[in-house]
Motif scaffolding. Structure first.
Motif, mmCIF file in Angstrom:
data_model
loop_
_atom_site.group_PDB
_atom_site.id
_atom_site.type_symbol
_atom_site.label_atom_id
_atom_site.label_comp_id
_atom_site.label_asym_id
_atom_site.label_seq_id
_atom_site.Cartn_x
_atom_site.Cartn_y
_atom_site.Cartn_z
ATOM 1 N N TYR A 180 33.976 -8.651 -18.615
ATOM 2 C CA TYR A 180 32.980 -9.197 -17.689
ATOM 3 C C TYR A 180 33.657 -9.677 -16.407
ATOM 4 C CZ TYR A 180 29.396 -12.153 -15.625
ATOM 5 O OH TYR A 180 28.518 -12.715 -14.733
ATOM 6 N N GLU A 181 34.756 -10.407 -16.552
ATOM 7 C CA GLU A 181 35.460 -10.940 -15.391
ATOM 8 C C GLU A 181 36.045 -9.808 -14.543
ATOM 9 O OE1 GLU A 181 36.971 -13.614 -12.620
ATOM 10 O OE2 GLU A 181 35.385 -13.771 -14.136
ATOM 11 N N ILE A 182 36.555 -8.784 -15.218
ATOM 12 C CA ILE A 182 37.112 -7.618 -14.503
ATOM 13 C C ILE A 182 36.014 -6.943 -13.692
ATOM 14 C CG2 ILE A 182 38.154 -5.330 -14.770
ATOM 15 C CD1 ILE A 182 39.465 -6.467 -17.381
ATOM 16 N N ALA A 183 34.863 -6.711 -14.321
ATOM 17 C CA ALA A 183 33.741 -6.054 -13.640
ATOM 18 C C ALA A 183 33.249 -6.903 -12.469
ATOM 19 C CB ALA A 183 32.608 -5.790 -14.622
ATOM 20 N N ASN A 184 33.209 -8.213 -12.679
ATOM 21 C CA ASN A 184 32.738 -9.127 -11.623
ATOM 22 C C ASN A 184 33.653 -9.052 -10.394
ATOM 23 O OD1 ASN A 184 31.131 -11.209 -10.485
ATOM 24 N ND2 ASN A 184 32.623 -12.738 -11.125
ATOM 25 N N LEU A 185 34.961 -9.136 -10.615
ATOM 26 C CA LEU A 185 35.917 -9.059 -9.508
ATOM 27 C C LEU A 185 35.857 -7.690 -8.822
ATOM 28 C CD1 LEU A 185 38.973 -10.811 -11.184
ATOM 29 C CD2 LEU A 185 37.804 -11.598 -9.109
ATOM 30 N N THR A 186 35.707 -6.644 -9.638
ATOM 31 C CA THR A 186 35.663 -5.282 -9.089
ATOM 32 C C THR A 186 34.448 -5.095 -8.182
ATOM 33 O OG1 THR A 186 36.768 -4.424 -11.070
ATOM 34 C CG2 THR A 186 35.640 -2.827 -9.671
ATOM 35 N N ASN A 187 33.299 -5.555 -8.638
ATOM 36 C CA ASN A 187 32.085 -5.397 -7.829
ATOM 37 C C ASN A 187 32.150 -6.215 -6.538
ATOM 38 O OD1 ASN A 187 30.334 -3.527 -9.251
ATOM 39 N ND2 ASN A 187 30.344 -5.027 -10.915
ATOM 40 N N LYS A 188 32.765 -7.403 -6.605
ATOM 41 C CA LYS A 188 32.964 -8.188 -5.376
ATOM 42 C C LYS A 188 33.856 -7.417 -4.398
ATOM 43 C CE LYS A 188 32.551 -12.929 -7.187
ATOM 44 N NZ LYS A 188 33.312 -14.169 -7.472
ATOM 45 N N GLY A 189 34.975 -6.923 -4.930
ATOM 46 C CA GLY A 189 35.912 -6.180 -4.083
ATOM 47 C C GLY A 189 35.284 -4.931 -3.483
ATOM 48 N N MET A 190 34.459 -4.238 -4.291
ATOM 49 C CA MET A 190 33.800 -3.032 -3.799
ATOM 50 C C MET A 190 32.852 -3.364 -2.650
ATOM 51 S SD MET A 190 31.331 -0.305 -5.769
ATOM 52 C CE MET A 190 32.606 0.505 -6.707
ATOM 53 N N MET A 191 32.069 -4.434 -2.815
ATOM 54 C CA MET A 191 31.109 -4.810 -1.765
ATOM 55 C C MET A 191 31.833 -5.236 -0.489
ATOM 56 S SD MET A 191 28.176 -6.733 -4.018
ATOM 57 C CE MET A 191 27.024 -6.900 -2.648
ATOM 58 N N GLN A 192 32.970 -5.905 -0.642
ATOM 59 C CA GLN A 192 33.754 -6.283 0.536
ATOM 60 C C GLN A 192 34.299 -5.042 1.249
ATOM 61 O OE1 GLN A 192 36.527 -8.803 -1.483
ATOM 62 N NE2 GLN A 192 35.304 -10.668 -1.235
ATOM 63 N N ALA A 193 34.769 -4.080 0.464
ATOM 64 C CA ALA A 193 35.296 -2.845 1.051
ATOM 65 C C ALA A 193 34.185 -2.041 1.727
ATOM 66 C CB ALA A 193 35.975 -2.001 -0.028
ATOM 67 N N GLN A 194 33.003 -2.055 1.137
ATOM 68 C CA GLN A 194 31.877 -1.324 1.723
ATOM 69 C C GLN A 194 31.407 -1.953 3.029
ATOM 70 O OE1 GLN A 194 29.170 -1.437 -1.594
ATOM 71 N NE2 GLN A 194 29.890 0.515 -2.454
ATOM 72 N N ALA A 195 31.681 -3.238 3.215
ATOM 73 C CA ALA A 195 31.253 -3.952 4.431
ATOM 74 C C ALA A 195 32.353 -3.887 5.485
ATOM 75 C CB ALA A 195 30.912 -5.398 4.095
ATOM 76 N N GLY A 196 32.635 -2.699 5.966
ATOM 77 C CA GLY A 196 33.608 -2.526 7.045
ATOM 78 C C GLY A 196 35.016 -2.241 6.595
ATOM 79 N N GLY A 197 35.213 -2.007 5.297
ATOM 80 C CA GLY A 197 36.543 -1.660 4.789
ATOM 81 C C GLY A 197 36.745 -0.163 4.699
ATOM 82 N N LYS A 198 37.613 0.274 3.790
ATOM 83 C CA LYS A 198 37.976 1.682 3.673
ATOM 84 C C LYS A 198 37.480 2.290 2.361
ATOM 85 C CE LYS A 198 40.135 3.325 6.480
ATOM 86 N NZ LYS A 198 39.773 3.896 7.788
#
Length: 808
Positions: free
Chosen positions: A518-536
């Motif tokens: 659960y914690e892994i998925a939570n961190l991954t989804n946060k990171g993905m959304m940050q990358a999608q917001a102007g990342g690579k």
């Protein structure tokens, strides 16, 4: 080539004529379709490239029967008028591609429809192109039998019979060479038979002479019949392998390219097309025509005019960001300034987005004086030499750049310092041990505006942060601490490449340590959304990879596949083509868990070839290839590749790859009965335990489960060993066939075996395609794969070998 001559066979096959000039074998598929159409009095449309045998087939099929023959080139309005007849009238209209005017075409459409409607007329139409657009309306109203170019291709048996008519008997090896050269095309087989019957040797000179004979035939019998503007168009676009409308406009300077393509399609089956992303049509001129048109171009155009075409093509590729093709075009027109400019522009990119490895020959051929003129080239050479494992050369160029920086001032000094900091962070062979201090210093310099940094490659287009552009295993020991202390500095320093990095790095570290899903998925989804917001997109690939691994570990491999398929669409849409090969390799790893062995084995055709050269940017695909070697039981190949991977990992300080490669080497040695497996397994386990990496071991599931139970390894942390054993057992139960050596039959896909069986029954490629509902190209692909797996190079030999192995 040894050729046995015998008396020419005066007998004919399937109504073949008797004179040497008219030796003929009627293609079985075309014959079958023609007979069916005749029995129904159904209109026939035959098409194919000049020389494929359309007219000869019609003449041979009709034999001595009376028929009315017209060439569309000489057709006039008053013709094609026939009184009703008690006997069937046979009307042949040939060369439809040669219709002279639109007015005549409109008249002909009406007359064709009228004749197709009559019960006392059997209408046969022939042309070089697929069903022309102007004829489609009649085709839909009056269903035609269509005999395609592929239907005129002679099978191996038919080629043998035709050569026999010429008194030629070839060995199996020589016949395979002939079949590969002629592709079953009538005119080429005829030219070859004429040459061989004259007693000339079948060597390299002969093959070259035969190609030129065929090109001469195209020149005389095809191209010279066209208007000059279409000849010019083909000559100009033939300088490239494929083109779209925009590229053709750039090369030719024409504004009516769409019209020219339309004319070209009507003239014959000389171009193939495919749909690219976004619905754009990509055209490819057939190989024989492309070569013959290039020869014609050399004979027709002056050097300056030819070079202008290549320059225009290079300009198009440069604007499209296709540096390798742009360089090839500029090289062809000897534009050294454009070449140097492109190499400098490429050196400004990171290894994942640029083309360092692909362009290495250009870089390595540059004079050192030329390199020293550009700080970007000096930094690029340092990076390239590191990628090529030439560490001393990489450091030499770094030191030269450092010396240059000391002599500069102002903005030039700032730019050179930025290049040095970029290399401090990014040089692959330097590892990550001193990177914390380097990044802190870089962040300070950036905030004070003392440097500007080029773009970075954090992941090298891999689905991993920890094992991406560099190895960050050491950081995993202090993952939470480093995330708090330097996380913001890293994200600031790396800019767009740093968005989402900290959360994704933590998620991957937790994944490897076997922590809470659960914690892994939570961190991954946060990171993905940050990358999608102007990342690579590359960071989004890391996120997709982590989520896919979570699904695999929890026995949901199909969900993992779906995540990757959705990401594939995103990557294609955003133009991130360079990561697709690694994405495909990750999909193949899922196939290995799912037991889709044929899919994995077929992927090997696309895998990088390590025997030719070891490309460091292909490391993820190499490790996937090792696993497929294990699946196939090709253990020596696996060992050789793993030895190269281990050398690379040692030079580049790649701890994770060292552990992974040692584990795979241990699995390979265990299967080979080599007692050294225990030593390599223990080294991998000891190193993995020091980082508490559970899943590096457990994801190998059934492949390593038994070995873990047999090893005498003593762990330092019992809880670590328990976690490894528990999860490995879980993965082994979920995917019991993972990396299990396949039987020979299992290495052939279902379609591949069906094709072999139908070939054994004498069916042609086209007939097999119809029988199985496949495209002809797909059948040809399976043929190629079957030949390779069976170690043969002809259909006859493939069937014979398959029977020996009891595959069919």
């Amino acid at each position: 080539m040894r050729i046995k001559m015998k008396e020419k066979n005066e007998k004919t096959l399937e109504s073949g004529l008797q004179t040497e000039e008219e030796f003929y074998i009627r293609p079985r598929i075309a014959n079958k379709k023609m007979k069916s159409a005749q029995s129904l009095s159904q209109t026939v449309y035959l098409y194919g490239i000049s020389g494929c045998g359309k007219t000869a087939f019609i003449r041979d099929f009709l034999g001595k029967r009376q028929y009315h023959y017209y060439s569309a080139e000489q057709l006039n309005e008053a013709e094609l008028e026939f009184a009703p007849s008690e006997k069937q009238l046979i009307v042949v209209i040939d060369d439809l591609q040669q219709l002279r005017t639109d007015e005549l075409r409109d008249i002909l459409i009406k007359k064709i429809e009228m004749l197709a409607r009559r019960q006392d007329v059997w209408l046969i139409l022939s042309g070089r192109s697929r069903m022309p657009s102007w004829l489609l309306s009649v085709y839909y109203r009056r269903v035609f039998t269509v005999i395609e170019e592929e239907d005129f291709v002679l099978s191996e048996t038919e080629m043998t019979n035709y050569l026999n008519l010429w008194g030629l008997t070839l060995t199996e090896e020589d016949f395979s060479r002939v079949a590969g050269l002629t592709k079953g095309i009538g005119i080429i087989i005829r030219l070859l038979a004429m040459e061989l019957s004259s007693g000339r040797p079948f060597d390299t000179n002969y093959i070259e002479r035969m190609r030129n004979d065929f090109w001469d035939y195209l020149d005389c019998h095809v191209y010279d019949q066209w208007d000059m503007e279409i000849q010019e168009f083909f000559m100009q676009v033939c300088i490239v392998e494929e083109f779209d409308q925009h590229l053709a406009e750039m090369i030719t300077g024409r504004s009516d390219v769409e019209r020219m393509i339309g004319i070209a399609e009507q003239l014959g089956n000389f171009m193939m097309f495919k749909e690219a992303v976004g619905g754009k049509r990509i055209y490819e001129i057939r190989l024989a025509m492309r070569h013959s048109m290039r020869r014609r171009l050399l004979r027709t155009y002056q050097k300056e005019r030819r070079e202008r075409l290549y320059y225009n093509a290079g300009l198009y590729y440069e604007l499209e960001g296709d540096t390798p093709n742009a360089l090839r075009m500029y090289e062809a027109c000897h534009d050294t300034e454009r070449i140097a400019g492109l190499l400098i522009a490429n050196a400004r990119k990171n290894p994942a987005s640029g083309h360092y490895y692909e362009l290495r020959e250009y870089y390595l051929s540059l004079p050192e004086e030329k390199i020293r003129e550009s700080m970007e080239l000096m930094a690029g050479m340092s990076m390239l030499q590191s990628m090529l494992l030439n560490i001393e050369e990489s450091e030499r160029w770094y030191e030269e750049l450092k010396q240059m920086e000391g002599t500069l001032s102002g903005s030039a000094k700032k730019a050179a310092k930025g290049q040095l900091v970029y290399l401090d962070i990014g040089l692959p062979h330097r590892g990550s041990s001193a990177l914390v201090d380097i990044l802190k210093n870089a962040g300070t310099l950036l905030m004070n505006r003392n440097i500007s940094l080029p773009e970075f490659s954090v992941t090298s287009n891999l689905p991993s942060q920890m094992n991406g552009g560099k190895d960050f295993c050491e950081w995993s020991r202090r993952d939470k601490e480093l995330a708090k202390s330097i996380g913001k500095i890293i994200e600031f320093t790396l800019g767009k490449y740093g968005k989402g990095l900290v959360n994704l790095a933590l998620a991957e570290s937790y994944l490897e340590k076997g922590e809470d899903s659960y914690e892994i998925a939570n961190l991954t989804n946060k990171g993905m959304m940050q990358a999608q917001a102007g990342g690579k997109t590359t960071q989004c690939f890391v996120a997709a990879g982590i989520l896919a691994w979570l699904h695999i570990i929890n026995d949901h491999a199909e969900d993992a596949r779906e995540i990757l398929m959705n990401f594939w669409k995103k990557a294609e849409k955003e133009g991130s083509a360079k990561l697709l090969s690694n994405l495909e390799a990750l999909q193949i790893r899922i196939s290995l868990y799912q037991g889709k062995t044929a899919e994995a084995i077929e992927w090997m055709e696309l895998a990088p070839e390590e025997e030719l050269e070891f490309a460091t940017m292909e490391r993820f695909r190499y490790l996937t290839k090792v696993r497929v070697y294990l699946l196939m039981g090709r253990y020596e190949k696996a060992v050789n590749l793993l030895q190269r991977i281990l050398y690379y990992a040692d030079v580049m300080h790649r701890t994770y790859i060292t552990m992974e490669a040692r584990l795979l080497l241990a699995i390979t040695q265990y299967r080979m009965g080599d007692g050294k497996w225990e030593e390599n397994l223990q080294k991998a386990l000891t190193q993995a335990e020091s980082y508490h990496f559970v899943r590096l071991i457990s994801r190998e599931g059934a492949a390593v489960n038994r070995m873990l139970k047999e090893t005498t390894w003593k762990c330092k942390n019992p809880s670590y060993l328990k976690a490894v054993l528990t999860e490995t057992e879980k993965i082994a139960l979920a995917y019991p066939g993972y990396l299990k050596q396949v039987t020979e039959e299992a290495s052939f896909s279902e379609n591949a075996l069906k094709i072999l069986k139908l070939q054994a029954e004498g069916l042609s490629t086209t007939e097999i395609a119809g029988e199985l509902g496949l495209k002809v190209e797909n059948v040809k692909y399976h043929n190629k794969q079957n030949f390779k797996k069976l170690g043969v190079n002809s259909k006859t030999a493939a069937v014979t070998e398959a029977r020996k192995r009891k595959l069919i």
